[in-house]
Design an enzyme around this catalytic site. Structure first.
Site, PDB file in Angstrom:
ATOM      1  N   LYS A  42     -24.237  39.921  16.748  1.00  0.00           N
ATOM      2  CA  LYS A  42     -24.390  40.777  18.158  1.00  0.00           C
ATOM      3  C   LYS A  42     -25.619  41.657  18.230  1.00  0.00           C
ATOM      4  O   LYS A  42     -26.593  42.236  19.305  1.00  0.00           O
ATOM      5  CB  LYS A  42     -24.176  41.739  17.460  1.00  0.00           C
ATOM      6  CG  LYS A  42     -23.489  43.225  18.205  1.00  0.00           C
ATOM      7  CD  LYS A  42     -22.548  44.693  17.514  1.00  0.00           C
ATOM      8  CE  LYS A  42     -23.619  45.848  18.165  1.00  0.00           C
ATOM      9  NZ  LYS A  42     -24.920  46.382  17.877  1.00  0.00           N
ATOM     10  N   ASN A  43     -26.185  42.151  16.613  1.00  0.00           N
ATOM     11  CA  ASN A  43     -27.581  42.560  17.230  1.00  0.00           C
ATOM     12  C   ASN A  43     -28.819  41.527  17.464  1.00  0.00           C
ATOM     13  O   ASN A  43     -30.073  42.313  18.145  1.00  0.00           O
ATOM     14  CB  ASN A  43     -27.973  43.261  15.610  1.00  0.00           C
ATOM     15  CG  ASN A  43     -27.160  44.364  15.160  1.00  0.00           C
ATOM     16  OD1 ASN A  43     -26.502  45.173  16.156  1.00  0.00           O
ATOM     17  ND2 ASN A  43     -27.130  44.655  14.084  1.00  0.00           N
ATOM     18  N   ILE A 100     -29.892  55.407   5.070  1.00  0.00           N
ATOM     19  CA  ILE A 100     -30.628  55.197   6.363  1.00  0.00           C
ATOM     20  C   ILE A 100     -29.495  55.993   7.123  1.00  0.00           C
ATOM     21  O   ILE A 100     -30.246  56.498   7.928  1.00  0.00           O
ATOM     22  CB  ILE A 100     -29.746  54.046   7.009  1.00  0.00           C
ATOM     23  CG1 ILE A 100     -29.799  52.506   5.901  1.00  0.00           C
ATOM     24  CG2 ILE A 100     -30.474  53.346   8.165  1.00  0.00           C
ATOM     25  CD1 ILE A 100     -31.677  52.542   5.627  1.00  0.00           C
ATOM     26  N   CYS A 151     -25.158  59.540  18.181  1.00  0.00           N
ATOM     27  CA  CYS A 151     -23.500  59.217  17.646  1.00  0.00           C
ATOM     28  C   CYS A 151     -23.355  59.349  16.485  1.00  0.00           C
ATOM     29  O   CYS A 151     -23.791  60.303  15.849  1.00  0.00           O
ATOM     30  CB  CYS A 151     -24.014  58.074  18.169  1.00  0.00           C
ATOM     31  SG  CYS A 151     -24.742  56.899  16.424  1.00  0.00           S
ATOM     32  N   ARG A 156     -26.397  52.666  23.105  1.00  0.00           N
ATOM     33  CA  ARG A 156     -28.210  52.657  21.875  1.00  0.00           C
ATOM     34  C   ARG A 156     -29.023  51.585  23.210  1.00  0.00           C
ATOM     35  O   ARG A 156     -29.889  51.994  22.936  1.00  0.00           O
ATOM     36  CB  ARG A 156     -27.849  53.199  21.167  1.00  0.00           C
ATOM     37  CG  ARG A 156     -27.294  53.956  20.302  1.00  0.00           C
ATOM     38  CD  ARG A 156     -27.587  54.945  19.579  1.00  0.00           C
ATOM     39  NE  ARG A 156     -29.000  55.333  19.043  1.00  0.00           N
ATOM     40  CZ  ARG A 156     -29.681  55.914  19.726  1.00  0.00           C
ATOM     41  NH1 ARG A 156     -28.606  57.206  20.230  1.00  0.00           N
ATOM     42  NH2 ARG A 156     -31.248  56.216  18.976  1.00  0.00           N
ATOM     43  N   ARG A 160     -16.951  46.331  20.985  1.00  0.00           N
ATOM     44  CA  ARG A 160     -18.706  46.043  21.078  1.00  0.00           C
ATOM     45  C   ARG A 160     -18.677  45.404  20.280  1.00  0.00           C
ATOM     46  O   ARG A 160     -19.826  45.094  20.702  1.00  0.00           O
ATOM     47  CB  ARG A 160     -18.552  48.050  20.280  1.00  0.00           C
ATOM     48  CG  ARG A 160     -18.025  48.941  21.875  1.00  0.00           C
ATOM     49  CD  ARG A 160     -19.354  49.899  21.230  1.00  0.00           C
ATOM     50  NE  ARG A 160     -21.051  49.527  20.700  1.00  0.00           N
ATOM     51  CZ  ARG A 160     -21.521  49.931  19.591  1.00  0.00           C
ATOM     52  NH1 ARG A 160     -21.399  50.578  18.569  1.00  0.00           N
ATOM     53  NH2 ARG A 160     -22.861  49.203  19.444  1.00  0.00           N
ATOM     54  N   ASP A 171     -24.758  48.438   7.357  1.00  0.00           N
ATOM     55  CA  ASP A 171     -23.808  48.023   8.208  1.00  0.00           C
ATOM     56  C   ASP A 171     -22.097  47.149   8.122  1.00  0.00           C
ATOM     57  O   ASP A 171     -21.628  46.981   8.461  1.00  0.00           O
ATOM     58  CB  ASP A 171     -24.450  47.414   9.615  1.00  0.00           C
ATOM     59  CG  ASP A 171     -25.135  47.981  10.682  1.00  0.00           C
ATOM     60  OD1 ASP A 171     -25.242  49.327  10.597  1.00  0.00           O
ATOM     61  OD2 ASP A 171     -25.322  47.341  11.637  1.00  0.00           O
ATOM     62  N   ARG A 175     -29.974  59.956  16.077  1.00  0.00           N
ATOM     63  CA  ARG A 175     -31.070  58.256  16.278  1.00  0.00           C
ATOM     64  C   ARG A 175     -32.072  58.650  16.987  1.00  0.00           C
ATOM     65  O   ARG A 175     -32.068  58.400  18.231  1.00  0.00           O
ATOM     66  CB  ARG A 175     -29.936  57.371  17.195  1.00  0.00           C
ATOM     67  CG  ARG A 175     -28.738  57.244  15.300  1.00  0.00           C
ATOM     68  CD  ARG A 175     -27.699  55.578  15.941  1.00  0.00           C
ATOM     69  NE  ARG A 175     -27.967  54.829  16.160  1.00  0.00           N
ATOM     70  CZ  ARG A 175     -27.871  53.485  15.537  1.00  0.00           C
ATOM     71  NH1 ARG A 175     -26.259  53.780  16.486  1.00  0.00           N
ATOM     72  NH2 ARG A 175     -28.197  52.427  15.466  1.00  0.00           N
ATOM     73  N   PRO A 176     -33.185  59.055  16.009  1.00  0.00           N
ATOM     74  CA  PRO A 176     -34.013  59.433  17.093  1.00  0.00           C
ATOM     75  C   PRO A 176     -35.188  58.240  17.272  1.00  0.00           C
ATOM     76  O   PRO A 176     -35.063  56.868  16.691  1.00  0.00           O
ATOM     77  CB  PRO A 176     -34.907  59.927  16.226  1.00  0.00           C
ATOM     78  CG  PRO A 176     -34.611  59.538  14.352  1.00  0.00           C
ATOM     79  CD  PRO A 176     -33.130  59.586  15.168  1.00  0.00           C
ATOM     80  N   ILE A 177     -36.207  58.250  18.520  1.00  0.00           N
ATOM     81  CA  ILE A 177     -36.812  56.701  18.908  1.00  0.00           C
ATOM     82  C   ILE A 177     -38.170  56.900  18.418  1.00  0.00           C
ATOM     83  O   ILE A 177     -38.778  56.867  20.118  1.00  0.00           O
ATOM     84  CB  ILE A 177     -36.273  56.247  20.334  1.00  0.00           C
ATOM     85  CG1 ILE A 177     -36.660  57.586  21.258  1.00  0.00           C
ATOM     86  CG2 ILE A 177     -34.773  55.335  19.506  1.00  0.00           C
ATOM     87  CD1 ILE A 177     -36.423  56.514  22.536  1.00  0.00           C
ATOM     88  N   ASP A 178     -38.429  58.170  17.713  1.00  0.00           N
ATOM     89  CA  ASP A 178     -39.651  58.509  17.788  1.00  0.00           C
ATOM     90  C   ASP A 178     -40.802  57.951  17.503  1.00  0.00           C
ATOM     91  O   ASP A 178     -42.073  56.948  18.489  1.00  0.00           O
ATOM     92  CB  ASP A 178     -40.160  59.616  17.249  1.00  0.00           C
ATOM     93  CG  ASP A 178     -39.887  59.668  15.782  1.00  0.00           C
ATOM     94  OD1 ASP A 178     -38.349  59.682  15.407  1.00  0.00           O
ATOM     95  OD2 ASP A 178     -40.181  59.786  14.776  1.00  0.00           O
TER      96      ASP A 178
END
Ligand code: UD1
Length: 436
Positions: free
Chosen positions: A39-40, A345, A134, A110, A415, A323, A139-142
């Site tokens: 999936k990822n 994490i 979530c 996401r 999903r 996960d 869940r930052p995206i800096d």
């Protein structure tokens, strides 16, 4: 009818979802299970196709709702998709409408953040909707943004949307403060067509990062070092495509079935997996008294007695994956002694423990740690899924428990797991999907 608050949620189509899984527990799993494509990797390779000026064929694509949503986004952008089977498509991204408004559709999940890197590379401009935090916490995206800006892009976040533009992307050195999977892939996507060389230092090393790099290289990119902590991307003028690529097997799905075998005290063969990607899981299974026998791309996994306690800390690859933490939590809830899991994490990944406690587990979660005082057995109960991997864990718990478990909020599970109940049924589990 009483509706649990968690149940009153809508699926991707905006429809209230009252589906549930009914599991009659207590059957040790036996037989063979085939692992699907990762999936990822899929949710990164699909946006990566936007960098190609032509067609490509993708094989071993998992048939899951995140993939279907990504295909809808690509089609909205003007890509032509032909389905050869439920796991194989050809995508033609020759004509893309860079001005297409994808804000609303991208807000639905996401992984749409990979469109920032790929459309910056292809179009020099992009605007996507960000879904925000979530169920795993913030869940930052800096780090993604730091990378895009280092390459010469300008970014703007307003009202939950992110817009990025660049006249010209130029390669540079980027150090990631945290080895983020998403930032590593996104910067890789943005720099494939940039001028010069981009170096990502302290890159994440997960198998799907290698898979995305392999995909891009097959299409004509020049990426070296994926799978190590330094990745070098030498910009190329164009990706031509016209070739096919098969997605790597999903190590999290493989680990899910392995842990289900241990939890149910079963004996199964996991087919189509890469043993190397599963080393941390194999080591823990052996440590707690389970057995694993590797033979090429097959693993026999079995357990005929109660596992012993363990201490686990989730870490970036090659450490124990976050996960698989909830699935391992189910195993430890009936292990001998008190086990500890430290989540390294995500700040909020123990919500499933409250559901397991309804099934008779004795788990105390405190911040990023949880203590599992092993009980003899779990007992079936109605339980509610809060996120994808929690969903897999609750199915495993239901299969291992005495009596009937009802699992609600299945859209999280759909999903990311292909035909999950069918695969478990083939292993002997008594599991049915019904509508309430
Ligand atoms: C990916 C996986 C997810 C998995 C996670 C960790 C996909 C689609 N999802 O998520 O299933 O649980 O890796 O293996 O591949 N961080 C920052 N700033 C950033 C980015 C991340 O602080 O800009 C932090 C996060 O809050 C988290 C850590 O870095 O604490 C790791 O996150 P990251 O590796 O980026 O996870 P994702 O790519 O979102």
């Amino acid at each position: 009818m009483y509706l649990h608050p968690n149940l009153i949620c809508k699926n991707l189509l905006g429809v209230i979802n009252l589906e549930k899984l009914v599991i009659q527990g207590g059957t040790p799993l036996r037989g063979e299970v085939n692992i699907s494509g990762a999936k990822n990797a899929a949710v990164a390779i699909l946006p990566a196709t936007l960098l190609i000026n032509g067609t490509c064929r993708i094989e071993n694509l998992p048939n899951i709702s995140d993939v279907k949503l990504y295909c809808d986004i690509l089609e909205q952008l003007g890509a032509k998709i032909k389905w050869h089977s439920s796991n194989e498509i050809t995508i033609d991204t020759t004509n893309i409408n860079c001005k297409e408004d994808i804000v609303e559709i991208t807000r639905k999940f996401r992984a749409s953040y990979y469109l920032i890197g790929s459309l910056l590379g292809r179009c020099g401009e992009v605007q996507v909707g960000l879904p925000g935090g979530c169920n795993l916490g913030a869940r930052p995206i800096d780090l993604h943004i730091k990378g895009f800006e280092a390459l010469g892009a300008t970014t703007n976040i307003t009202q939950g949307n992110i817009r990025a533009t660049a006249d010209h992307l130029v390669g540079t050195s980027i150090y990631l403060d945290i080895a983020s999977v998403g930032a590593t892939i996104n910067i890789m996507l943005a720099s494939v067509l940039a001028e010069g060389t981009t170096i990502i230092d302290n890159a994440a090393k997960e198998p799907h990062i290698v898979d995305v790099a392999n995909f891009l290289n097959t299409m004509g990119a020049n990426i070296r070092g994926a799978g190590t902590d330094i990745i070098k991307i030498h910009g190329v003028k164009e990706l031509k495509g016209n070739t096919s690529y098969s997605i790597v097997p999903d190590q999290i799905e493989a680990g899910t079935f392995m842990l289900a075998a241990i939890s149910s005290r079963g004996d199964i063969i996991v087919k189509n997996c890469i043993t190397k990607h599963l080393e941390s899981i194999i080591a823990k299974i052996i440590e707690i008294g389970g057995h694993v026998d590797a033979n090429g791309d097959k693993l026999r996994v079995w357990c005929n007695k109660r596992p012993t306690k363990a201490t686990i800390k989730t870490l970036p690859y090659p450490g124990f994956p976050t996960d698989l933490q909830p699935q391992m939590g189910v195993v430890l809830s009936t292990a001998e002694g008190t086990s500890i899991i430290n989540e390294g994490i995500w700040e909020s990944r123990f919500q499933y423990t409250a559901e397991l406690n309804k099934m008779g587990a004795h788990i105390t979660a405190q911040g990023k740690s949880a203590f599992f005082e092993g009980v003899d057995k779990l007992v079936g109960a109605p339980v509610y899924v809060t996120d994808l991997r929690a969903g897999a864990a609750l199915i495993i718990a239901g299969i291992s428990a005495e009596g009937i478990t009802e699992v609600y909020n299945l859209e999280h599970i759909d999903r990311g797991y292909e035909n999950i109940e069918e695969k478990f049924r083939k292993l002997g589990a008594k599991i049915e999907r019904t509508i309430e």
